[in-house]
Write a protein that holds these residues in place. Structure first.
Motif, PDB file in Angstrom:
ATOM      1  N   TYR A   1       0.850  -1.206   0.000  1.00  0.00           N
ATOM      2  CA  TYR A   1       0.000   0.000   0.000  1.00  0.00           C
ATOM      3  C   TYR A   1       0.880   1.249   0.000  1.00  0.00           C
ATOM      4  O   TYR A   1       0.918   2.003   0.994  1.00  0.00           O
ATOM      5  CB  TYR A   1      -0.917   0.006   1.223  1.00  0.00           C
ATOM      6  CG  TYR A   1      -1.739  -1.246   1.382  1.00  0.00           C
ATOM      7  CD1 TYR A   1      -2.891  -1.452   0.633  1.00  0.00           C
ATOM      8  CD2 TYR A   1      -1.364  -2.231   2.297  1.00  0.00           C
ATOM      9  CE1 TYR A   1      -3.652  -2.606   0.782  1.00  0.00           C
ATOM     10  CE2 TYR A   1      -2.111  -3.391   2.461  1.00  0.00           C
ATOM     11  CZ  TYR A   1      -3.250  -3.567   1.700  1.00  0.00           C
ATOM     12  OH  TYR A   1      -4.000  -4.699   1.850  1.00  0.00           O
TER      13      TYR A   1
ATOM     14  N   ASP B   1      -0.975   4.858   0.560  1.00  0.00           N
ATOM     15  CA  ASP B   1      -1.408   5.109   1.935  1.00  0.00           C
ATOM     16  C   ASP B   1      -0.213   5.420   2.831  1.00  0.00           C
ATOM     17  O   ASP B   1      -0.292   6.309   3.692  1.00  0.00           O
ATOM     18  CB  ASP B   1      -2.156   3.885   2.467  1.00  0.00           C
ATOM     19  CG  ASP B   1      -3.455   3.645   1.730  1.00  0.00           C
ATOM     20  OD1 ASP B   1      -4.429   4.362   2.002  1.00  0.00           O
ATOM     21  OD2 ASP B   1      -3.495   2.750   0.874  1.00  0.00           O
TER      22      ASP B   1
ATOM     23  N   ARG C   1      -1.650   4.021  10.110  1.00  0.00           N
ATOM     24  CA  ARG C   1      -2.390   3.829   8.861  1.00  0.00           C
ATOM     25  C   ARG C   1      -2.334   2.372   8.402  1.00  0.00           C
ATOM     26  O   ARG C   1      -3.349   1.805   7.963  1.00  0.00           O
ATOM     27  CB  ARG C   1      -1.818   4.753   7.781  1.00  0.00           C
ATOM     28  CG  ARG C   1      -2.522   4.655   6.437  1.00  0.00           C
ATOM     29  CD  ARG C   1      -3.986   5.008   6.553  1.00  0.00           C
ATOM     30  NE  ARG C   1      -4.675   4.879   5.282  1.00  0.00           N
ATOM     31  CZ  ARG C   1      -6.002   4.790   5.161  1.00  0.00           C
ATOM     32  NH1 ARG C   1      -6.762   4.799   6.257  1.00  0.00           N
ATOM     33  NH2 ARG C   1      -6.554   4.683   3.978  1.00  0.00           N
TER      34      ARG C   1
END
Length: 416
Positions: A33, A36, A244
């Motif tokens: 990811y 992100d 996150r």
């Protein structure tokens, strides 16, 4: 002895394996990811640059200069009669406490670490000091939380009072921590006499031992403070990414279920569980989530108060990075944070109930509006008010300390 050694090696191996697994897991998640991870890193960088850097750097430099000039040693002698009986720490601890109360996290950790390196306190005294001086600043609790997040300035007094009263109780409880490691002895003839003269003598001796010119002292203060503030910035960015990643892979959902069960036991709304998860990791996100939860106002304020006292693993990581090289253990600090959170929540309940009439009498000025842009005038105002608060706190404590010293001297004279 053999069994104990074997168990210790087993725990050491288990810890090494867990750390390696977690690091590999986070690395793979960041690669999986990337957007992100990048966005959360930028968010952490903005938080550090716009809030932490301008708010703390001037006080880091100031504390370095005051120690080099011997002013901290001067304050330490004056405040020994107050700090030693109450908290079982040296008088210089009052300087860390005042800077921590006015400037917020992790100012106290920086100063405590410097005390330890300069042999102004023992390791166990540093652990006691760190347990109760790690506090949020009043501008954050009143301006950011009460006004900015809850939209209710009247809650500022309740949150701040609960935070500082519970911190005081933690300090009293922790005065008994590590008594078997104490090497402090009671006052002898060498430290008796006029406390003012002894304070000035301590200032002069400290300045003579330092031997750095004013220019060199200022340069060293800026260099050391910049290293510290960059270290804090790195931890803020790392934890922003970490939080996150945990959200994306679903770890926060598991923690939310656990906290929801705990809240159900004490009769609180389970909608506050996400706020506790966020607050477990980061103080700002946790308090914001608590203020936005669909729950009774008193429950939201209690949870926010507990989150502020806990301060989040992000702040704990910053503290660990600062104090680990000075030999200060983190376990007592973590226990102190947990105790602070529990006490702050309990005192908040009392202040919202029986003590509500008392808190209504207190009006705290709100000078910082978080909706304002990050202007120089805003931060100059913040620095000015924080310096004023530090001066007021130190003045009050010095007056009390001298009064205690005089009473003790008079009592000793009458007994003779």
């Amino acid at each position: 002895m053999r069994i104990w050694g074997s168990g210790k090696r087993y725990r050491s191996r288990l810890l090494a394996y867990c750390m390696a697994f977690c690091t590999v897991f986070i690395t793979i998640a960041m690669v999986t990811y990337p957007k992100d991870a990048f966005d959360s890193a930028i968010m952490g960088l903005n938080l550090w640059w716009n809030v932490v850097f301008p708010a703390l750097l001037p006080f880091f430099i100031l504390s370095e200069i005051l120690m080099g000039l011997g002013v901290v040693h001067f304050i330490g002698v004056l405040l020994e009669p107050l700090m030693r009986p109450i908290f079982n720490v040296p008088g210089v601890g009052a300087f860390a406490m005042s800077m921590g109360l006015a400037s917020g996290y992790p100012m106290d950790a920086v100063i405590t670490c410097k005390f330890r390196k300069n042999q102004l306190c023992s390791a166990v005294e540093a652990e006691r000091l760190l347990s109760f001086t790690n506090t949020a600043d009043p501008l954050f609790m009143v301006g950011a939380v009460a006004v900015g997040m809850f939209g209710m300035p009247e809650l500022g007094a309740t949150i701040a009072l609960a935070h500082y009263i519970s911190s005081f109780f933690v300090g009293i409880i922790f005065r008994f921590h590590g008594r078997d490691r104490d090497n402090y002895t009671q006052e002898g003839p060498a430290v008796r006499g006029n406390i003012i003269i002894r304070a000035f003598r301590a200032l002069y001796n400290a300045r003579q031992e330092d031997k750095r010119s004013p220019g060199q002292l200022l340069g060293d203060a800026v260099k050391s403070s910049m290293n510290t503030i960059l270290l804090i910035g790195g931890f803020i960015i790392v934890f922003s990414v970490f939080i996150r990643i945990m959200t994306i892979v679903g770890i926060t959902d598991i923690l939310t279920s656990m906290f929801a069960a705990m809240l159900g036991v004490i009769g609180y709304s389970t909608s506050l569980a996400p706020a506790l998860v966020s607050g477990l990791l980061e103080i700002d996100l946790g308090t914001l989530a608590a203020s936005q939860a669909v729950a009774p106002l008193d429950q939201k304020v209690v949870i926010a108060s507990a989150i502020i006292a806990w301060s989040g693993l992000s702040v704990h990581g910053q503290v660990a990075s600062i104090v680990i090289e000075s030999g200060i253990r983190m376990i007592p600090y973590m226990v102190g944070r947990l105790l602070h959170a529990v006490l702050a929540a309990g005192i908040t309940v009392l202040l919202l109930g029986p003590g509500e009439q008392f808190t209504k009498l207190l009006v705290l000025p709100v000078s910082m509006n978080i909706a304002q842009s990050n202007t120089w005038s805003l931060w100059l105002t913040r620095i000015e008010q924080t310096t004023y608060q530090i001066g007021i706190l130190l003045s009050i404590m010095i007056a009390l300390s001298i009064a205690f010293h005089l009473c003790r001297e008079i009592y000793g004279y009458v007994k003779r």
